[in-house]
Design an enzyme around this catalytic site. Structure first.
Site, PDB file in Angstrom:
ATOM      1  N   GLN A 113       1.181 -19.194   2.694  1.00 46.93           N
ATOM      2  CA  GLN A 113       0.878 -20.003   3.876  1.00 46.93           C
ATOM      3  C   GLN A 113      -0.609 -19.922   4.229  1.00 46.93           C
ATOM      4  O   GLN A 113      -1.048 -20.583   5.162  1.00 46.93           O
ATOM      5  CB  GLN A 113       1.691 -19.497   5.068  1.00 46.93           C
ATOM      6  CG  GLN A 113       3.186 -19.445   4.844  1.00 46.93           C
ATOM      7  CD  GLN A 113       3.907 -18.742   5.984  1.00 46.93           C
ATOM      8  OE1 GLN A 113       3.710 -19.073   7.154  1.00 46.93           O
ATOM      9  NE2 GLN A 113       4.741 -17.772   5.658  1.00 46.93           N
ATOM     10  N   HIS A 133      -0.009 -24.746   3.209  1.00 48.93           N
ATOM     11  CA  HIS A 133      -0.761 -25.217   4.372  1.00 48.93           C
ATOM     12  C   HIS A 133      -2.189 -25.635   4.038  1.00 48.93           C
ATOM     13  O   HIS A 133      -2.981 -25.910   4.931  1.00 48.93           O
ATOM     14  CB  HIS A 133      -0.775 -24.139   5.457  1.00 48.93           C
ATOM     15  CG  HIS A 133       0.586 -23.794   5.957  1.00 48.93           C
ATOM     16  ND1 HIS A 133       0.868 -22.636   6.656  1.00 48.93           N
ATOM     17  CD2 HIS A 133       1.760 -24.463   5.862  1.00 48.93           C
ATOM     18  CE1 HIS A 133       2.160 -22.606   6.957  1.00 48.93           C
ATOM     19  NE2 HIS A 133       2.721 -23.705   6.488  1.00 48.93           N
ATOM     20  N   CYS A 141      -8.392 -35.974  -3.578  1.00 47.17           N
ATOM     21  CA  CYS A 141      -8.733 -37.397  -3.573  1.00 47.17           C
ATOM     22  C   CYS A 141      -7.623 -38.200  -2.906  1.00 47.17           C
ATOM     23  O   CYS A 141      -6.436 -37.971  -3.153  1.00 47.17           O
ATOM     24  CB  CYS A 141      -8.945 -37.888  -5.001  1.00 47.17           C
ATOM     25  SG  CYS A 141      -9.286 -39.666  -5.104  1.00 47.17           S
ATOM     26  N   CYS A 144      -6.330 -40.887  -6.314  1.00 50.80           N
ATOM     27  CA  CYS A 144      -5.612 -40.371  -7.488  1.00 50.80           C
ATOM     28  C   CYS A 144      -4.798 -39.121  -7.174  1.00 50.80           C
ATOM     29  O   CYS A 144      -3.923 -38.734  -7.951  1.00 50.80           O
ATOM     30  CB  CYS A 144      -6.579 -40.079  -8.630  1.00 50.80           C
ATOM     31  SG  CYS A 144      -7.736 -38.708  -8.322  1.00 50.80           S
ATOM     32  N   VAL A 258       0.257  -3.574   4.218  1.00 46.72           N
ATOM     33  CA  VAL A 258       0.597  -4.165   2.921  1.00 46.72           C
ATOM     34  C   VAL A 258      -0.204  -3.532   1.790  1.00 46.72           C
ATOM     35  O   VAL A 258       0.344  -3.259   0.719  1.00 46.72           O
ATOM     36  CB  VAL A 258       0.373  -5.693   2.968  1.00 46.72           C
ATOM     37  CG1 VAL A 258       0.700  -6.320   1.629  1.00 46.72           C
ATOM     38  CG2 VAL A 258       1.212  -6.330   4.057  1.00 46.72           C
TER      39      VAL A 258
END
Length: 431
Positions: A113, A133, A141, A144, A258
């Site tokens: 995210q 996100h 673009c 394309c 973490v």
């Protein structure tokens, strides 16, 4: 900077639960939980890691809903004290550990995210990440649809035009002529189709989903790890704050930083955590003057491959589950009646079900013949053809074993040479 990104978004009052109290497990508990996590990673065939802002706080980028998060302080009229630019931030130990886990085949995909671009800069290949996100270092673009790596973070958010011509080419070899836009979603934007598709498919077929540094409050990204549980996999959450699903759904919850968890995990897996390298950072390889651009587009072919894998595993499981649920529902409806029935009543009950089923089969067979469809089954006697406009006679015969046969006959006055469809016998088993 996270503050600049947040300031650039449109106003949205419901940002979820902010500033929830953090919880820390004891060192012994963390150690035993990481051992369990290492065992599960080693035993699984398909592991997906879901990452949130919490994995980037050690890089100096504040999260959003933590005690010192951007939106938590925003409610108090404050801003984070630590807030370096996206250019200055470098991937953390967690980012680099994930790269090694992917390289070693321990992790098959990453769903993020985060918009800070640290997964990109860590060297994680595009084939192994979905960015739900957007990314500050990616532009897309409007013609394309191709995505390209930027040397510096975008100056806008909300998928605005950067007034930069697309460096891509059409299939006929001519320049695209489209304009590049930032990829950062605002609140009202839909998630990128290919990224969401890949995240969805990988989450469904995964044996193990690991959530790192996210409270899972934003949907649909916050619900993706539950797909792993839905199809029989395990869910692990590593986060200091309580999450939306952890108390009810998670198989393992680790309350710790973490980076500390990943360091212990990599030691147990006997894998070194590589250092961040500028030479492998795609943002440092961009040189617009020389025409060197790094394409960051997810190929449609990759999505089709994952869709096929998803259908092979999950669609079959869903059909089995639906069938089983339907049977269980019927059993529940008749359980109280069946358990009180006497032997003769049970036989009558069974015959009534069998009669109902064979009547349904008779209707189906008759309808099928009228629509010129072939009846294919274990053929009884010589196979013969039946003319399209023939009226058929359907008989149901029961044998001593409780099996019923649906016998389809054609009028005897029709010469065999005029028959066009196969006639057979369908066995119906009533349990």
């Amino acid at each position: 900077m996270s503050c600049n990104y947040a300031d650039g978004l449109s106003h949205y009052s419901n940002k979820g639960k902010l500033g929830l109290k953090e919880k820390f497990d004891s060192r012994e508990d963390v150690g035993s939980k990481v051992v369990q996590l290492a065992e599960w990673i080693s035993a699984t065939k398909h592991t997906v890691i879901h990452t949130g802002a919490g994995i980037s706080t050690s890089a100096g980028i504040p999260d959003f809903r933590g005690p010192n998060g951007v939106w938590t302080l925003e409610e108090k009229g404050l801003k984070p004290e630590v807030n370096i630019s996206f250019d200055e931030a470098v991937p953390t130990k967690t980012h680099m550990a994930i790269v090694k886990l992917v390289e070693s085949g321990k992790v098959q995909y990453v769903v993020s995210q985060n918009i800070d671009g640290l997964h990109l800069r860590s060297g994680l290949p595009r084939t192994h990440i979905a960015e739900l996100h957007g990314n500050m270092f990616i532009e897309q673009c409007n013609q394309c649809g191709h995505q390209f790596v930027r040397k510096h973070p975008t100056s806008t958010v909300g998928q605005k035009c950067l007034e930069t011509p697309c460096p891509g080419f059409r299939r006929n070899g001519r320049p695209c002529r489209g304009k590049l836009h930032d990829t950062i979603l605002d609140w009202e934007h839909s998630l990128p189709e290919n990224d969401l598709g890949m995240a969805d498919f990988h989450s469904c077929i995964a044996d193990l989903s690991i959530c790192l540094g996210t409270t899972l409050q934003i949907v649909p990204s916050g619900n993706l790890p539950l797909y792993t549980k839905k199809f029989g996999g395990r869910l692990v959450i590593c986060n200091l704050q309580p999450t939306k699903h952890q108390d009810r759904k998670a198989d393992l919850i680790i309350h710790s930083y973490v980076d500390d968890v990943m360091v212990q995990l990599m030691k147990l897996l006997d894998l070194p955590i590589p250092e961040y390298s500028r030479e492998k950072d795609p943002t440092k390889l961009v040189s617009g003057d020389s025409g060197a651009y790094t394409d960051w587009t997810i190929p449609d072919s990759n999505v089709k491959i994952m869709r096929t894998l998803y259908e092979e595993k999950c669609c079959k499981q869903s059909k089995k589950r639906a069938c089983k649920t339907d049977i269980e529902r019927k059993d529940d409806l008749h359980f109280e009646q069946q358990k009180r029935k006497k032997p003769k009543e049970e036989e009558m009950y069974k015959n009534s079900i069998c009669t109902s089923q064979t009547q349904d089969v008779t209707e189906i067979v008759t309808h099928g013949l009228e629509s010129k469809s072939n009846v294919t089954a274990a053929v009884k006697g010589d196979q013969e053809d039946v003319r399209d406009n023939t009226e058929y006679e359907v008989k149901i015969e029961n044998d001593s074993e409780g099996k019923s046969e649906v016998i389809i006959q054609h009028p005897q006055d029709i010469p065999p040479s005029e028959l066009q469809h196969e006639v057979g016998v369908i066995e119906v088993h009533c349990h």
